[in-house]
Motif scaffolding. Structure first.
Motif, PDB file in Angstrom:
ATOM      1  N   UNK A 271       6.907  -2.196   8.525  1.00 50.53           N
ATOM      2  CA  UNK A 271       8.093  -1.595   7.928  1.00 50.53           C
ATOM      3  C   UNK A 271       7.662  -0.743   6.740  1.00 50.53           C
ATOM      4  N   UNK A 272       8.160   0.499   6.687  1.00 48.68           N
ATOM      5  CA  UNK A 272       7.794   1.429   5.632  1.00 48.68           C
ATOM      6  C   UNK A 272       9.027   1.901   4.874  1.00 48.68           C
TER       7      UNK A 272
ATOM      8  N   UNK B 264       5.464   3.963   1.467  1.00 48.51           N
ATOM      9  CA  UNK B 264       4.973   2.647   1.045  1.00 48.51           C
ATOM     10  C   UNK B 264       5.205   1.643   2.162  1.00 48.51           C
ATOM     11  N   UNK B 265       4.194   0.823   2.429  1.00 49.53           N
ATOM     12  CA  UNK B 265       4.332  -0.244   3.418  1.00 49.53           C
ATOM     13  C   UNK B 265       5.032  -1.431   2.757  1.00 49.53           C
TER      14      UNK B 265
ATOM     15  N   UNK C 298       0.843  -1.195   0.000  1.00 45.82           N
ATOM     16  CA  UNK C 298       0.000   0.000   0.000  1.00 45.82           C
ATOM     17  C   UNK C 298       0.881   1.249   0.000  1.00 45.82           C
ATOM     18  N   UNK C 299       0.444   2.291  -0.741  1.00 48.90           N
ATOM     19  CA  UNK C 299       1.246   3.499  -0.891  1.00 48.90           C
ATOM     20  C   UNK C 299       0.427   4.748  -0.592  1.00 48.90           C
ATOM     21  N   UNK C 300       1.138   5.806  -0.188  1.00 47.55           N
ATOM     22  CA  UNK C 300       0.505   7.088   0.117  1.00 47.55           C
ATOM     23  C   UNK C 300       1.363   8.222  -0.432  1.00 47.55           C
TER      24      UNK C 300
END
Length: 301
Positions: A224-225, A214-215, A183-185
């Protein structure tokens, strides 16, 4: 008493904030330092201009001239972790900075910083940090070795031609949404100083900060990102992680400022400046450097 071996410097602003002398400006600029200390430094001839001429108590404020001074602290902390040189050529040096060690002198740190350690280790007195990471953050830092090419690398950072990648571990609280691997932001907002002024906060207004997050992995109640700062505001990644609901583990500033205390070396901030990628402005060669470390949420207790 610890006294800096090399001088610190600052340029007097074009617009005078309302002071008469250089010493008055230093007292205004550094309110955390007692005024009597600046006056004594002037009396002891520890303040001077670029040409070496002494700044006295009566020396008038002169806009855009550079002031040199030597930082002093009563007792300087010692950081029990070692740095590592990753790469060095005739123009640049890249090093891994451990947690808790500042990049350059600041606060209670005069000689105990990465730049001074590397100058002593390499014998290169012209070694100059090209950027900064927080004292409590570990990871890659890049230095100029050659004064003749230093400006080219400074321009590369100023023009955002450097790609930086960080890793961070955050704890996932029960009341927060749970990130999924992959998943990204895109976090884009405006950051300004809060109170106290070393903290940052998100406010309404035109955006001045941008991070890609991003995870990478999940393990029980931790994740962890991968963090990529597009801009480089103070504490940007730490504030942006908090804004998503996942403050970085062992962050003593966000979301709540913790009481001031001595460093706990057993609980470092779980933030790592892991990778730098850029086109070398001297050789034209694409370069990628790695810290040599990988964060793992499964091994963090």
């Amino acid at each position: 008493m610890a006294i800096a071996k090399s001088p610190s410097k600052l340029t007097l602003p074009k617009h005078n904030p309302g002071v008469a002398t250089v010493v008055d400006y230093l007292i205004y600029k550094f309110p955390q330092i007692d005024a009597s200390i600046w006056r004594q430094r002037a009396i002891d001839k520890k303040l001077h201009w670029h040409d070496g001429s002494v700044i006295t108590l009566e020396t008038l404020y002169q806009p855009q001239l550079r002031v040199y001074y030597y930082r002093e602290v009563e007792k300087e902390p010692e950081i029990p972790f070692r740095e590592t040189v990753i790469f060095q050529n005739e123009d640049i040096l890249l090093a891994y900075k451990p947690h808790f060690l500042p990049v350059t002198p600041g606060g209670n740190y005069v000689n105990e910083c990465l730049q001074n350690r590397l100058r002593k280790k390499t014998g290169i007195e012209n070694l100059q940090a090209l950027h900064r990471i927080d004292r409590v953050t570990a990871g890659l830092v890049m230095f100029s070795v050659n004064p003749e090419t230093c400006h080219l690398y400074h321009q590369m950072f100023a023009n955002r031609q450097m790609r930086k990648s960080y890793q961070a571990i955050a704890k996932i609280e029960e009341h927060c949404s749970e990130p999924r691997a992959g998943q990204q932001w895109e976090v884009i907002n405006r950051l300004e100083c809060a109170e106290p002024r070393f903290l940052m906060r998100i406010i309404e207004g035109e955006s001045n900060s941008h991070s890609r997050i991003r995870c990478l992995d999940r393990f029980e109640d931790k994740a962890l990102f991968e963090l990529e700062p597009v801009t480089g505001r103070t504490h940007q990644l730490r504030v942006h992680m908090q804004s998503l609901g996942w403050p970085i583990i062992n962050d003593r500033y966000y979301p709540v400022l913790q009481p001031e205390s001595a460093d706990n070396f057993a609980q470092p901030l779980q933030l790592l400046a892991q990778q730098l990628r850029f086109k070398d402005p001297v050789t034209g060669q694409p370069r990628t450097f790695h810290s040599g470390y990988e964060m793992n949420p499964a091994t963090w207790l």
